[in-house]
Enzyme design. Structure first.
Site, PDB file in Angstrom:
ATOM      1  N   GLY A  46      39.159  30.685 -16.458  1.00  0.00           N
ATOM      2  CA  GLY A  46      38.363  31.746 -15.832  1.00  0.00           C
ATOM      3  C   GLY A  46      37.764  31.228 -14.542  1.00  0.00           C
ATOM      4  CD  GLN A  51      33.086  29.107 -11.662  1.00  0.00           C
ATOM      5  OE1 GLN A  51      33.765  30.018 -12.122  1.00  0.00           O
ATOM      6  NE2 GLN A  51      33.093  27.893 -12.175  1.00  0.00           N
ATOM      7  CB  CYS A 102      31.612  25.070 -16.332  1.00  0.00           C
ATOM      8  SG  CYS A 102      31.307  26.118 -14.905  1.00  0.00           S
ATOM      9  CG  LEU A 103      37.144  25.286 -13.404  1.00  0.00           C
ATOM     10  CD1 LEU A 103      37.947  26.377 -12.705  1.00  0.00           C
ATOM     11  CD2 LEU A 103      38.003  24.047 -13.648  1.00  0.00           C
ATOM     12  CG  HIS A 144      31.643  30.257 -19.080  1.00  0.00           C
ATOM     13  ND1 HIS A 144      31.332  28.978 -19.487  1.00  0.00           N
ATOM     14  CD2 HIS A 144      32.023  30.140 -17.773  1.00  0.00           C
ATOM     15  CE1 HIS A 144      31.502  28.133 -18.474  1.00  0.00           C
ATOM     16  NE2 HIS A 144      31.928  28.819 -17.416  1.00  0.00           N
ATOM     17  CD  GLU A 145      34.489  32.679 -16.029  1.00  0.00           C
ATOM     18  OE1 GLU A 145      33.906  32.480 -14.950  1.00  0.00           O
ATOM     19  OE2 GLU A 145      35.100  31.793 -16.634  1.00  0.00           O
ATOM     20  CG  HIS A 148      29.778  31.202 -13.442  1.00  0.00           C
ATOM     21  ND1 HIS A 148      29.194  30.022 -13.033  1.00  0.00           N
ATOM     22  CD2 HIS A 148      30.805  30.839 -14.254  1.00  0.00           C
ATOM     23  CE1 HIS A 148      29.841  28.991 -13.569  1.00  0.00           C
ATOM     24  NE2 HIS A 148      30.822  29.464 -14.327  1.00  0.00           N
TER      25      HIS A 148
HETATM   26  O1  GNR Z   1      38.303  26.633 -17.706  1.00  0.00           O
HETATM   27  C1  GNR Z   1      37.316  26.957 -18.364  1.00  0.00           C
HETATM   28  N1  GNR Z   1      37.319  26.769 -19.716  1.00  0.00           N
HETATM   29  C2  GNR Z   1      36.362  27.298 -20.559  1.00  0.00           C
HETATM   30  C3  GNR Z   1      36.328  26.815 -21.859  1.00  0.00           C
HETATM   31  C4  GNR Z   1      35.407  27.316 -22.756  1.00  0.00           C
HETATM   32  C5  GNR Z   1      34.525  28.295 -22.360  1.00  0.00           C
HETATM   33  C6  GNR Z   1      34.543  28.754 -21.067  1.00  0.00           C
HETATM   34  C7  GNR Z   1      35.450  28.274 -20.173  1.00  0.00           C
HETATM   35  S1  GNR Z   1      35.497  28.898 -18.537  1.00  0.00           S
HETATM   36  C8  GNR Z   1      36.122  27.512 -17.688  1.00  0.00           C
HETATM   37  C9  GNR Z   1      36.378  27.848 -16.222  1.00  0.00           C
HETATM   38  C10 GNR Z   1      35.059  28.185 -15.567  1.00  0.00           C
HETATM   39  O2  GNR Z   1      34.248  27.376 -15.205  1.00  0.00           O
HETATM   40  N2  GNR Z   1      34.766  29.448 -15.427  1.00  0.00           N
HETATM   41  O3  GNR Z   1      33.597  29.816 -14.902  1.00  0.00           O
HETATM   42 NI    NI Z   2      32.204  28.226 -15.380  1.00  0.00          NI
END
Ligand code: GNR
Ligand code: NI
Length: 182
Positions: A46, A51, A102-103, A144-145, A148
């Site tokens: 995601g 980001q 998270c990236l 999660h997204e 952000h």
């Molecule tokens: O790549 C991602 N893996 C992930 C694993 C578990 C829960 C959420 C994520 S999202 C993350 C990519 C990211 O930072 N998205 O904002």
């Molecule tokens: Ni993230």
């Protein structure tokens, strides 16, 4: 075609509240294309626009789950999804743990509790509205997204002790990377 820079904590851009996408036009679709390219290259499942430094309420996702659920080595199936101006209309009271990454907090993982089911509404890349009940990794990733978009990172859901541990490990990994590059 372009890879976009991914901003990492503690960059203040990640704390901005993203603003709604006013019009789903070709400019937005060009950004979506670059975001998918950036997400697949990272690799991640995601990516929120903030980001890559653009605080708009827009995110892309592809869970890339294995073709055969019993064989994690089997070829991942690509299923790109776009969420514009997403809203969570309802969520279950039941929370489940999931080990998130998270990236923007590279190579760090920790268990986060979130509602296991949500009802969400969003626009797709054509401006068409969707409303659907989501669960599993899709529900985890969308939450999660969507964090952000509010300037929230998964580490904000941890206790201060665990958050500080993650940030310390991140600082150490960056320092070691810097030493190797030198
Ligand atoms: O790549 C991602 N893996 C992930 C694993 C578990 C829960 C959420 C994520 S999202 C993350 C990519 C990211 O930072 N998205 O904002
Ligand atoms: Ni993230």
């Amino acid at each position: 075609m372009a890879l976009l820079p991914i901003y990492e904590t503690p960059d203040p851009i990640l704390r901005e509240i993203s603003t709604p996408v006013e019009k789903v036009d070709d400019e937005v679709r060009a950004l979506i294309k670059d975001m998918f390219e950036t997400m697949y290259a990272a690799p991640g499942i995601g990516l929120a626009a903030v980001q890559v430094g653009i605080p708009k309420r827009l995110l892309v996702m592809d869970l890339q789950e294995p073709e055969d659920p019993d064989d994690p080595e089997s070829k991942p199936v690509r299923e790109p999804r776009v969420f514009i101006n997403p809203e969570i209309l309802a969520h279950s009271d039941h929370e489940v743990p999931y080990t998130e990454g998270c990236l923007s907090v590279p190579d760090q993982y920790a268990e986060v509790m979130r509602p296991d089911k949500i009802r969400a509404r969003w626009l797709d890349e054509h401006g068409k509205s969707h409303e659907q009940d989501l669960e599993g990794l899709l529900a985890v990733c969308l939450q999660h997204e969507m964090d952000h978009l509010e300037g929230v990172l998964f580490i904000d859901h941890l206790s201060k002790l665990k958050r500080d541990m993650v940030l310390k490990k991140l600082a150490k990994a960056r320092k070691e990377r810097g030493l190797r590059a030198a």
